[in-house]
Design an enzyme around this catalytic site. Sequence first.
Site, PDB file in Angstrom:
ATOM      1  N   SER A 277      39.655  -5.408 -44.372  1.00 14.31           N
ATOM      2  CA  SER A 277      41.039  -5.810 -44.059  1.00 14.31           C
ATOM      3  C   SER A 277      41.522  -6.917 -44.999  1.00 14.31           C
ATOM      4  CB  SER A 277      41.179  -6.232 -42.595  1.00 14.31           C
ATOM      5  OG  SER A 277      40.252  -7.236 -42.275  1.00 14.31           O
ATOM      6  N   HIS A 307      34.613  -1.123 -39.353  1.00 20.25           N
ATOM      7  CA  HIS A 307      35.152  -2.491 -39.480  1.00 20.25           C
ATOM      8  C   HIS A 307      35.664  -2.917 -38.093  1.00 20.25           C
ATOM      9  CE1 HIS A 307      36.800  -6.011 -41.273  1.00 20.25           C
ATOM     10  NE2 HIS A 307      37.958  -5.542 -41.702  1.00 20.25           N
ATOM     11  N   HIS A 353      25.641  -5.514 -40.793  1.00 22.46           N
ATOM     12  CA  HIS A 353      26.812  -6.109 -41.449  1.00 22.46           C
ATOM     13  C   HIS A 353      26.699  -5.907 -42.954  1.00 22.46           C
ATOM     14  CE1 HIS A 353      29.696  -9.175 -42.787  1.00 22.46           C
ATOM     15  NE2 HIS A 353      30.272  -8.949 -41.632  1.00 22.46           N
ATOM     16  N   ARG A 362      29.464 -15.911 -35.034  1.00 23.60           N
ATOM     17  CA  ARG A 362      30.577 -15.540 -34.149  1.00 23.60           C
ATOM     18  C   ARG A 362      30.026 -14.870 -32.893  1.00 23.60           C
ATOM     19  NH1 ARG A 362      33.886 -11.890 -38.272  1.00 23.60           N
ATOM     20  NH2 ARG A 362      31.777 -11.043 -38.411  1.00 23.60           N
ATOM     21  N   ASP A 407      31.319  -8.137 -33.159  1.00 28.34           N
ATOM     22  CA  ASP A 407      31.823  -7.130 -32.229  1.00 28.34           C
ATOM     23  C   ASP A 407      30.855  -6.825 -31.093  1.00 28.34           C
ATOM     24  OD1 ASP A 407      34.138  -6.789 -33.794  1.00 28.34           O
ATOM     25  OD2 ASP A 407      33.013  -5.536 -35.176  1.00 28.34           O
TER      26      ASP A 407
HETATM   27  C1  LIG Z   1      28.689  -2.783 -40.908  1.00 22.90           C
HETATM   28  C2  LIG Z   1      27.933  -1.686 -41.608  1.00 22.90           C
HETATM   29  C3  LIG Z   1      28.935  -0.604 -42.036  1.00 22.90           C
HETATM   30  C4  LIG Z   1      27.286  -2.261 -42.860  1.00 22.90           C
HETATM   31  O1  LIG Z   1      26.636  -1.208 -43.502  1.00 22.90           O
HETATM   32  P1  LIG Z   1      25.842  -1.466 -44.852  1.00 22.90           P
HETATM   33  O2  LIG Z   1      26.524  -2.489 -45.669  1.00 22.90           O
HETATM   34  O3  LIG Z   1      25.600  -0.127 -45.472  1.00 22.90           O
HETATM   35  O4  LIG Z   1      24.508  -2.133 -44.310  1.00 22.90           O
HETATM   36  P2  LIG Z   1      23.011  -1.869 -44.696  1.00 22.90           P
HETATM   37  O5  LIG Z   1      22.833  -1.917 -46.183  1.00 22.90           O
HETATM   38  O6  LIG Z   1      22.190  -2.787 -43.875  1.00 22.90           O
HETATM   39  O7  LIG Z   1      22.790  -0.372 -44.186  1.00 22.90           O
HETATM   40  C5  LIG Z   1      21.651   0.366 -44.524  1.00 22.90           C
HETATM   41  C6  LIG Z   1      21.692   1.678 -43.781  1.00 22.90           C
HETATM   42  O8  LIG Z   1      21.596   1.400 -42.378  1.00 22.90           O
HETATM   43  C7  LIG Z   1      22.658   2.007 -41.693  1.00 22.90           C
HETATM   44  N1  LIG Z   1      23.084   1.131 -40.599  1.00 22.90           N
HETATM   45  C8  LIG Z   1      23.416  -0.165 -40.679  1.00 22.90           C
HETATM   46  N2  LIG Z   1      23.771  -0.619 -39.466  1.00 22.90           N
HETATM   47  C9  LIG Z   1      23.655   0.422 -38.612  1.00 22.90           C
HETATM   48  C10 LIG Z   1      23.906   0.594 -37.237  1.00 22.90           C
HETATM   49  N3  LIG Z   1      24.369  -0.400 -36.480  1.00 22.90           N
HETATM   50  N4  LIG Z   1      23.668   1.783 -36.687  1.00 22.90           N
HETATM   51  C11 LIG Z   1      23.208   2.808 -37.447  1.00 22.90           C
HETATM   52  N5  LIG Z   1      22.982   2.717 -38.754  1.00 22.90           N
HETATM   53  C12 LIG Z   1      23.202   1.532 -39.340  1.00 22.90           C
HETATM   54  C13 LIG Z   1      23.771   2.111 -42.724  1.00 22.90           C
HETATM   55  O9  LIG Z   1      24.718   3.105 -42.345  1.00 22.90           O
HETATM   56  C14 LIG Z   1      22.986   2.473 -43.969  1.00 22.90           C
HETATM   57  O10 LIG Z   1      22.676   3.834 -43.875  1.00 22.90           O
HETATM   58  P3  LIG Z   1      22.599   4.735 -45.216  1.00 22.90           P
HETATM   59  O11 LIG Z   1      21.550   4.111 -46.057  1.00 22.90           O
HETATM   60  O12 LIG Z   1      22.252   6.092 -44.701  1.00 22.90           O
HETATM   61  O13 LIG Z   1      23.952   4.674 -45.844  1.00 22.90           O
HETATM   62  C15 LIG Z   1      26.825  -1.086 -40.706  1.00 22.90           C
HETATM   63  O14 LIG Z   1      25.912  -2.105 -40.353  1.00 22.90           O
HETATM   64  C16 LIG Z   1      27.370  -0.428 -39.448  1.00 22.90           C
HETATM   65  O15 LIG Z   1      27.823   0.717 -39.534  1.00 22.90           O
HETATM   66  N6  LIG Z   1      27.326  -1.141 -38.286  1.00 22.90           N
HETATM   67  C17 LIG Z   1      27.868  -0.593 -37.067  1.00 22.90           C
HETATM   68  C18 LIG Z   1      29.383  -0.732 -37.055  1.00 22.90           C
HETATM   69  C19 LIG Z   1      29.796  -2.167 -36.866  1.00 22.90           C
HETATM   70  O16 LIG Z   1      29.308  -2.861 -35.989  1.00 22.90           O
HETATM   71  N7  LIG Z   1      30.757  -2.588 -37.696  1.00 22.90           N
HETATM   72  C20 LIG Z   1      31.308  -3.924 -37.588  1.00 22.90           C
HETATM   73  C21 LIG Z   1      30.837  -4.794 -38.691  1.00 22.90           C
HETATM   74  S1  LIG Z   1      31.400  -6.452 -38.462  1.00 22.90           S
END
Ligand SMILES: CC(C)(COP(=O)(O)OP(=O)(O)OC[C@H]1O[C@@H](n2cnc3c(N)ncnc32)[C@H](O)[C@@H]1OP(=O)(O)O)[C@@H](O)C(=O)NCCC(=O)NCCS
Length: 469
Positions: A277, A307, A353, A362, A407
Site C-alpha cells: 500500500s 497484505h 512477513h 504491533r 493481523d
Molecule cells: C506476508 C507473506 C506474503 C510474506 O511472504 P514472503 O515474503 O514470500 O515470505 P517468506 O520468504 O518467509 O515465504 C517463504 C514461503 O513460505 C510461504 N509462507 C509464508 N508465510 C506463510 C503462511 N502464513 N502460510 C503459508 N505459507 C506461508 C510463502 O508463501 C513462501 O512460499 P513459496 O516459497 O512457495 O513462495 C506471507 O508470510 C504470507 O502469505 N502470510 C500470510 C498472509 C498475511 O498474514 N499477510 C499479512 C502480512 S502483514
Amino acid sequence: MVFYRGVSLLSKLRSRAVQQTNLSNSVRWLQVQTSSGLDLRSELQELIPEQQDRLKKLKSEHGKVQLGNITVDMVLGGMRGMTGLLWETSLLDPDEGIRFRGLSIYECQKVLPAAKPGGEPLPEGLLWLLLTGKVPSKEQVDSLSQELRSRATVPDHVYKTIDALPVTAHPMTQFATGVMALQVQSEFQKAYEKGIHKSKLWEPTYEDSMSLIAQVPLVAAYVYRRMYKNGNTIPKDDSLDYGANFAHMLGFSSSDMHELMKLYVTIHSDHEGGNVSAHTGHLVASALSDPYLSFAAALNGLAGPLHGLANQEVLLWIKSVVEECGENISKEQLKDYAWKTLKSGKVVPGFGHGVLRKTDPRYTCQREFALKHLPEDPLFQLVAKLYEVFLQFLQNLAKLNPWPNVDAHSGVLLNYYGLTEARYYTVLFGVSRALGICSQLIWDRALGLPLERPKSVTMEWLENHCKKA
Ligand SMILES: CC(C)(COP(=O)(O)OP(=O)(O)OC[C@H]1O[C@@H](n2cnc3c(N)ncnc32)[C@H](O)[C@@H]1OP(=O)(O)O)[C@@H](O)C(=O)NCCC(=O)NCCS
C-alpha cells in the site's frame, strides 16, 4: 481532557532508562526533539528548507555510493532485500520491527500525548511525529485535532457514489470508491491546472492530505453503517479525539473500545515504504497524481489477502477453527488444523512477513492490550495458543517463518468489543494507513522526489545476461 505525558515524562524516562539498561523492556535514551509552534503547516514550512539541503548534500557528496548488489533472485523474488526507496516517516528492522521517526511502538506509547493517564497514544500525536520528526506537546496535539475537525466534512455526492454500489460489495471496494469520489475537491489538481511552480507543490499536497485524513473516518463509518446497521449513520462528535470519534461514528461508545481504536490507528499507520500500500501510494504520487488518487490506489493494494485483507482472513480462520473444534481446542488439534490449511495450498493468515523475522511488535502491543482488558476471552486465548503451536511445531514441519504479524491479533480485539464483521476490518487498516502514506506524500513533494521508474527486463534478457556473466 487530553493528558500530556511528553517533556516531564521524558526526563523521568531518561533517568529510568539509565537505571534499567539491563531490563529487556527498558526505554532506551530517547533523543526526541520538541518544538513549540502550534500550526503544523508553519512547522513544516520551517523544516523543509533544511531537509532539502540535506538531500542535496547527500546526492552531491554520496550519490555514487553503492548500497548492495542486485541478484537474479531479487528480480524474480518481488525485489526482497533490494534497497530502492526513500521513506522518511518510518523504518523497519527485520528483528526489532517498526520505528516511527526513530521511536519504537513502546516508546511512542510512553512519550506521545494520550487522552487519559496511562492511555494509548493519540493518533494525532503520531501524525505530528510522522510529519515533523518531533514529539508534540499537548497544545500541539489539541491544535492538530482542531485542524482535522475543521476539515472533517464530506460532500453529499460521495455518499451517493457509494450508494450506487450494491450493499453487498466488499467494504474495501465501497471505501476506495468513496475516496475516489472525494478526489473531485483536490486542491492539488486545481493548483496544477493553474500552473503552480514545482517548489510549491507540497502546499496543496498538504491541504489534500490533511483533508483526506480528516475525511476518511467519515467515509469508512458510512460504509460500515450502510452495510451492517441499515444505513443508520451516527454524526461525528467534535468533543472527541480522532480515534474515539471514529469508534463513535461506527457505533461504539465504550471507553475501552475508544482506547483500542487509538492504539489501532497508531500502530497501523505506517510500516516504511516497501509494503504494497505504501509503495503504491508513493509510486502513483510520483506521477504527480494528487493525494486522493494516490491513496485510493494504495487502498486497492491494501485490499489484497497477502497484505491488508489478512486481518479479515485471520478472524474468519479462527472462527472456522472454533466451528470445527470448539473453543477449548488443544495445541495438537490446532496444529493439525493449521497443517491442514497449509497442505491445502493456502496460507495461514497472520503469520509470516515480507521483512520481519521476529514477532511483530504491533502483535505484542495488541497482546498486552488483551492481557490488560480481556485476558479471559476464549478467542484471545486461542490466538496465544496458535503462537506457541507455530513456534513449537509448524516452523519445522512447514519450514515457515513462524512469527505472527499485526493481523494475527487485531481481529479478536475488535470482535471482543462487538465489531464482529470481519469483512470490514481492512477498512480500519485503510483509515490508519492514511496517516503514514499522506505524511510521506507531503515530504515526497517537499523534497521534489522524481517520477519512479525502475528498469524491468525479460526472462530472455536475464538468461543472456547470466550466460555472459
Ligand atoms: C506476508 C507473506 C506474503 C510474506 O511472504 P514472503 O515474503 O514470500 O515470505 P517468506 O520468504 O518467509 O515465504 C517463504 C514461503 O513460505 C510461504 N509462507 C509464508 N508465510 C506463510 C503462511 N502464513 N502460510 C503459508 N505459507 C506461508 C510463502 O508463501 C513462501 O512460499 P513459496 O516459497 O512457495 O513462495 C506471507 O508470510 C504470507 O502469505 N502470510 C500470510 C498472509 C498475511 O498474514 N499477510 C499479512 C502480512 S502483514
